[in-house]
Motif scaffolding. Structure first.
Motif, mmCIF file in Angstrom:
data_model
loop_
_atom_site.group_PDB
_atom_site.id
_atom_site.type_symbol
_atom_site.label_atom_id
_atom_site.label_comp_id
_atom_site.label_asym_id
_atom_site.label_seq_id
_atom_site.Cartn_x
_atom_site.Cartn_y
_atom_site.Cartn_z
ATOM 1 N N SER A 1 0.835 -1.200 0.000
ATOM 2 C CA SER A 1 0.000 0.000 0.000
ATOM 3 C C SER A 1 0.872 1.254 0.000
ATOM 4 O O SER A 1 1.823 1.358 0.774
ATOM 5 N N GLU B 1 -7.607 1.004 5.228
ATOM 6 C CA GLU B 1 -7.083 1.919 4.222
ATOM 7 C C GLU B 1 -5.826 1.376 3.551
ATOM 8 O O GLU B 1 -5.216 2.072 2.738
ATOM 9 N N ARG B 2 -5.436 0.170 3.879
ATOM 10 C CA ARG B 2 -4.258 -0.445 3.257
ATOM 11 C C ARG B 2 -4.537 -1.933 2.991
ATOM 12 O O ARG B 2 -3.779 -2.816 3.373
ATOM 13 N N LYS B 3 -5.651 -2.175 2.307
ATOM 14 C CA LYS B 3 -6.095 -3.553 2.100
ATOM 15 C C LYS B 3 -5.139 -4.351 1.229
ATOM 16 O O LYS B 3 -5.171 -5.586 1.237
ATOM 17 N N GLU B 4 -4.295 -3.651 0.460
ATOM 18 C CA GLU B 4 -3.311 -4.373 -0.365
ATOM 19 C C GLU B 4 -2.365 -5.209 0.495
ATOM 20 O O GLU B 4 -1.780 -6.182 0.016
ATOM 21 N N ASP B 5 -2.218 -4.819 1.764
ATOM 22 C CA ASP B 5 -1.275 -5.519 2.653
ATOM 23 C C ASP B 5 -1.903 -6.709 3.374
ATOM 24 O O ASP B 5 -1.182 -7.509 3.989
#
Length: 458
Positions: free
Chosen positions: A150, A319-323
């Motif tokens: 992210s 807010e950092r769902k990619e992680d």
């Protein structure tokens, strides 16, 4: 090098004392202004290295209005004020000051604030471009068994790695469970103090009547049960780092003593007469919104600016769902190894995890993964049992529009008034006068809400 300082202060006694303090300590005072108009004239005649601004000045414009001009010209500034209302704090913070001095102040308060302000200015001007996330030539993925994807978290790690090697105080901000303690460990392990002690204190877990003794220690006979000298956490951290977790939970009277210790770099044990010199780096953390705590009188404004030398805000997991996929796999791997199992997540399970909002952030993710590894009867975890409150939220009917928040309604109203005023903010017919706020506060709200002027074609 002799730094040039412009003082913008309408109280003559305060301005005079400030001038004497600066000149006595090797600074050159390029001028003293009592209003924004006078300050702008002095700026054009002799550009200073730093401006010290009182928020409330003579005339219609405030120090916050002047700060907007200084930002446009790239001149750093420090606020001087006794005002701590929430609106003023938010407006002042939005301008990006390099420090804040609270009236009444001592000579040492001024000098420390300027040292910090010039440090922050230099760090901003000379920060190297294109450095790796770790600062060692390795990527974050190579150093830790976690991949950060992210953009928000990559920026956080860039900040953290930039400050690791210095002795600068760090303030970690973020919701509960976002990983503030993990980042404190990371900073310590890569600092020049990594061979010294690392003392952790949860300020919220210590009873109010004991916190001063725990932090600063006590002498024998200081109180009824003090049969021997007690070493406090600050002394235990000598030569190393002290982590003050949940610092906003500290009682206000203890905050005053903490501020003095941070400024003087020395303490007095309870019942003691001789000062103890300190060589300790401070990392503080809180999940509270400190501006709200200050407005409610629960947190000292001067301590806020003393701690906020290098603030780092950690984004929530939603807010950092990619992680989430890699964090989940790391936790699965860790708990599977601990329990002697061979377990992995299915693609369906990862989708379920990624679709959840994680109000408890990384700590909640870790707990849920641990529970599913414990219960896993095979090699693949396919279903994830998430809290029912999240899964049972029914979608809004198609015909029903979602309600607007108060902030959305406020933004709509501001946009409407600005359009009616042709986007004029100041003056008797300006938007600020109609809305009943100062031009500085309205300018800060416009910036915070991302309002831009709408151009209409003819």
């Amino acid at each position: 090098m002799q730094y040039k300082i412009l003082i913008v202060e309408d109280e003559l006694v305060v301005a005079g004392n400030l001038r004497m303090t600066l000149e006595k300590n090797g600074y050159y005072v390029s001028g003293v202004a009592r209003s924004v108009f006078q300050a702008e004239q002095l700026l054009s005649a002799n550009r200073p290295d730093m401006v010290m601004i009182d928020i409330y000045l003579k005339g219609n414009l405030t120090g916050i209005d002047l700060a907007i001009t200084l930002n446009e010209q790239g001149i750093p500034f420090v606020y001087i004020s006794a005002n701590s209302s929430r609106d003023i704090l938010e407006a002042a913070k939005a301008t990006g000051p390099y420090g804040f001095i609270v009236k009444p102040f001592r000579e040492k308060d001024v000098l420390i604030a300027l040292d910090i302000a010039f440090y922050r200015r230099d760090a901003k001007q000379y920060r190297p471009k294109g450095f790796s996330i770790s600062g060692t030539g390795q990527t974050w993925e190579e150093e830790k068994n976690t991949t950060i994807k992210s953009p928000a978290m990559i920026k956080v790690m860039e900040l953290v790695n930039a400050v690791c090697k210095s002795d600068t105080s760090v303030l970690l901000l973020g919701e509960s469970g976002t990983g503030k303690e993990f980042l404190a460990d990371y900073i310590y392990s890569r600092s020049a103090r990594k061979d010294g002690p690392f003392i952790k204190v949860n300020c919220g877990a210590i009873p109010a009547q004991l916190i001063e003794q725990e932090l600063f220690g006590s002498e024998k006979g200081a109180f009824t049960d003090a049969f021997e000298r007690k070493t406090g956490k600050f002394e235990q951290a000598q030569g190393g780092t002290l982590f003050l977790d949940e610092v906003a939970e500290m009682p206000v009277d203890a905050q005053a003593k903490l501020l003095r210790v941070l400024q003087e770099k020395e303490l007095y044990r309870l019942g003691g007469k001789d000062p103890v010199c300190l060589n300790v780096r401070i990392i503080a953390a809180t999940n509270r919104i400190l501006e709200e705590e200050i407005a409610e009188g629960r947190f000292r404004l001067d301590l806020y600016y003393r701690l906020q030398v290098f603030p780092v805000t950690i984004p929530p997991l939603r807010e950092r769902k990619e992680d989430i996929p890699v964090l989940a796999e790391d936790f699965v791997r860790y708990y599977a190894d601990t329990m002697g199992k061979k377990v992995s997540l299915s693609e369906h399970a990862v989708q379920l995890l990624t679709g959840y909002s994680w109000p408890g952030n990384i700590r909640e993710l870790q707990n849920i993964i641990e529970r599913h590894v414990v219960l896993a009867g095979g090699a693949l975890i396919d279903e994830i049992l998430l809290p029912r409150t999240e899964l049972e939220i029914a979608p809004l009917p198609v015909a029903q529009k979602p309600w607007k928040t108060l902030e959305d309604l406020e933004k709509d109203h501001i946009v409407e008034v600005l359009a009616w005023c042709n986007y004029r903010i100041s003056g008797p017919d300006g938007a600020a006068a109609i809305l009943g706020v100062s031009p500085a506060v309205l300018t800060a709200k416009i910036k915070k809400m991302g309002i831009v002027k709408q151009h209409t074609g003819t």
